[in-house]
Design a protein around this motif. Structure first.
Motif: not given
Length: 272
Positions: A79-92
């Motif tokens: 499972e990804k960290s919060g930062q990894e999820v943000f950079e992969a999905v949420c940053t858009t």
């Protein structure tokens, strides 16, 4: 008396043209012969295939357009960290503030949302709200990954939320064991499950399509109920035979699945 000065004969245009062409013929012929000589010398040279640059160029030309990566389907998900999820999905959306999304690190945008509480923000992220799709549009994200991403973004804007920790190695190993039954969330609510049923499960369980036991059909549900609620929840969560995981709705949370199973079980004559 005869004229002592000889008259000069004037040249015609045709004679001038012939003279010019004759003067150019020799230089053009020389240039042509030189070019042919250079080409013949180059033709005898073999291309350099031994140097590192030449080998890299050759590999670049012949490499395939795509590659196939074989993954181990039984390997546990990391499972990804919060930062990894943000950079992969949420940053858009959350970096530029697109579609009304609160911008990352913008306290004015996040302040009113942080006041709603961590649980409310997680619920909105899991289920979607207004322009934001469930799980930010990535149905593969787990509940834990979504919760971590929410904490990461909110904390960057001044919150003090505690993100879920990674499970202990022993617990992670048990969860990854395909032979184990997933633990159902505590206290499922059949009343809430009815809404999930009507939104997702009714497509199959309302008609009995593809062998699905129909809602309220005690004869069809009896053998299944005897397997136990935890087993039925595990089947619903991960899929079984023709039924896909979460009934084909990846945006459902684990609690939604548990509630829907509870509703179907009670309507089929079972008890929790």
């Amino acid at each position: 008396m005869a004229d002592s000065h000889a008259k000069m004969t004037q040249a015609t245009p045709q004679e001038i043209l012939i003279s010019v062409l004759a003067g150019l013929f020799a230089p053009l012929l020389a240039i042509f012969l030189i070019v042919m000589l250079v080409l013949s010398i180059q033709a005898k040279h073999k291309p350099d295939t031994s140097s590192e640059a030449a080998q890299k160029a050759t590999l670049e030309r012949i490499k395939p357009f795509a590659t196939l990566a074989a993954l181990d389907a039984n390997a546990p998900k990391v499972e990804k960290s919060g930062q990894e999820v943000f950079e992969a999905v949420c940053t858009t959306c959350h970096t530029p503030g697109a579609l009304g999304a609160p911008k990352f690190q913008n306290k004015a945008d996040w302040g009113p949302r942080i006041k709603q509480g961590y649980d409310t923000l997680i619920k909105h992220a899991l289920e979607g709200i207004r322009q934001m799709p469930p799980r930010g549009g990535d149905g593969d994200l787990s509940d834990t990954e979504v919760a971590r991403a929410v904490a990461y973004m909110a904390n960057a804007a001044g919150a003090d939320f505690k993100a879920p920790e990674a499970p202990a190695p022993a617990a992670a190993g048990k969860a990854a064991d395909a032979g184990k039954t997933a633990a159902a969330p505590a206290k499922p609510d059949p009343a809430k499950g009815k809404a999930v049923f009507e939104g997702t499960c009714v497509a199959c369980h309302g008609t009995g399509v593809a062998g699905a036991p129909k809602l309220g059909d005690k004869a069809a549900w009896g053998p299944r109920i005897s397997q136990g609620y935890a087993t039925l929840y595990d089947h619903a969560l991960h899929g079984i035979r023709a039924m896909p995981a979460k009934g084909g709705n990846a945006s459902l949370s684990e609690a939604d699945v548990a509630n829907a199973v509870a509703y179907l079980v009670t309507e089929g004559g079972g008890k929790l």
